[in-house]
Design an enzyme around this catalytic site. Structure first.
Site, PDB file in Angstrom:
ATOM      1  N   GLU A  39       0.820  -1.204   0.000  1.00 43.14           N
ATOM      2  CA  GLU A  39       0.000   0.000   0.000  1.00 43.14           C
ATOM      3  C   GLU A  39       0.857   1.259   0.000  1.00 43.14           C
ATOM      4  O   GLU A  39       2.041   1.229   0.317  1.00 43.14           O
ATOM      5  CB  GLU A  39      -0.922   0.002   1.222  1.00 43.14           C
ATOM      6  CG  GLU A  39      -1.954  -1.091   1.176  1.00 43.14           C
ATOM      7  CD  GLU A  39      -2.903  -1.085   2.348  1.00 43.14           C
ATOM      8  OE1 GLU A  39      -3.900  -1.805   2.277  1.00 43.14           O
ATOM      9  OE2 GLU A  39      -2.669  -0.357   3.344  1.00 43.14           O
TER      10      GLU A  39
ATOM     11  N   GLU B 142      -1.682 -10.072  -6.328  1.00 35.70           N
ATOM     12  CA  GLU B 142      -1.761 -10.860  -7.558  1.00 35.70           C
ATOM     13  C   GLU B 142      -0.915 -10.252  -8.669  1.00 35.70           C
ATOM     14  O   GLU B 142      -0.183 -10.951  -9.367  1.00 35.70           O
ATOM     15  CB  GLU B 142      -3.218 -10.973  -8.028  1.00 35.70           C
ATOM     16  CG  GLU B 142      -4.140 -11.630  -7.023  1.00 35.70           C
ATOM     17  CD  GLU B 142      -4.803 -10.660  -6.053  1.00 35.70           C
ATOM     18  OE1 GLU B 142      -5.934 -10.953  -5.617  1.00 35.70           O
ATOM     19  OE2 GLU B 142      -4.204  -9.604  -5.724  1.00 35.70           O
TER      20      GLU B 142
ATOM     21  N   CYS C   1      -6.707  -6.862 -11.301  1.00 34.98           N
ATOM     22  CA  CYS C   1      -5.884  -8.080 -11.301  1.00 34.98           C
ATOM     23  C   CYS C   1      -6.439  -9.102 -12.282  1.00 34.98           C
ATOM     24  O   CYS C   1      -5.682  -9.789 -12.977  1.00 34.98           O
ATOM     25  CB  CYS C   1      -5.796  -8.675  -9.899  1.00 34.98           C
ATOM     26  SG  CYS C   1      -4.799  -7.663  -8.785  1.00 34.98           S
TER      27      CYS C   1
END
Length: 133
Positions: A50, A61, A93
Site C-alpha cells: 500500500e 496478484e 488483477c
C-alpha cells in the site's frame, strides 16, 4: 483449465500464505498474498504493497505476475490468493491475468485458521474481458 497435482496445489497455497505475511498494509490492514505457478512449475509470490496515495497501491496478484514476467515467464498454470475471508482478485488483477491466460484456475484461500480453499476459473470471474483483436 490446467489440472494441478495435490502437491502443486499445496505449494501454491503455502506460498500465498507466506507472501501474505510480508504484506505492507498499514492503511487498510487487509493483508493479501498471492502465488502464481508457471508452465514449467516455478512459483512466484507477491504481497500487496500500500501507499498513502491509494492509487499507487499494488495488489498481491499483480505483484506475483509482474515478478514472473520480469523473470521471462509468460505461461501460467494456476494462481492462489490468500486473504482473511477468502476473496477473489479485484477487477484490475483479473484483467492483468487475462493478458496472459484464456482461463486460469484460481485458488481462493481463507487465511483464517481452518480456512477454506475454493477454486474458480478466471473466465468465470471475467467473462467479457478486454482483449486485443
Amino acid at each position: 483449465m490446467n489440472h494441478l497435482t495435490a502437491e502443486q496445489r499445496q505449494q501454491l497455497i503455502d506460498a500465498a500464505l507466506e507472501a501474505r505475511r510480508q504484506a505492507y498494509a498499514p492503511y487498510s490492514n487487509f493483508s493479501v498474498g498471492a502465488a502464481v505457478m508457471t508452465a514449467d512449475g516455478r512459483v512466484f509470490a507477491g504481497c500487496n504493497v500500500e501507499n498513502v496515495s491509494y492509487g499507487l497501491t499494488n495488489c498481491a496478484e499483480r505483484t506475483a505476475i509482474f515478478a514472473a514476467v520480469a523473470a521471462g515467464q509468460r505461461q501460467f498454470m494456476a494462481l492462489a490468493v490468500a486473504t482473511d475471508g477468502g476473496y477473489s482478485p479485484c477487477g484490475a488483477c483479473r484483467q492483468v491475468l487475462a493478458e496472459f491466460c484464456e482461463d486460469l484456475p484460481i485458488l481462493v484461500v481463507d487465511a483464517c485458521p481452518d480456512g477454506q480453499v475454493s477454486e474458480v476459473g478466471l473466465a468465470e470471474l471475467l467473462p467479457l474481458r478486454f482483449r486485443r483483436k
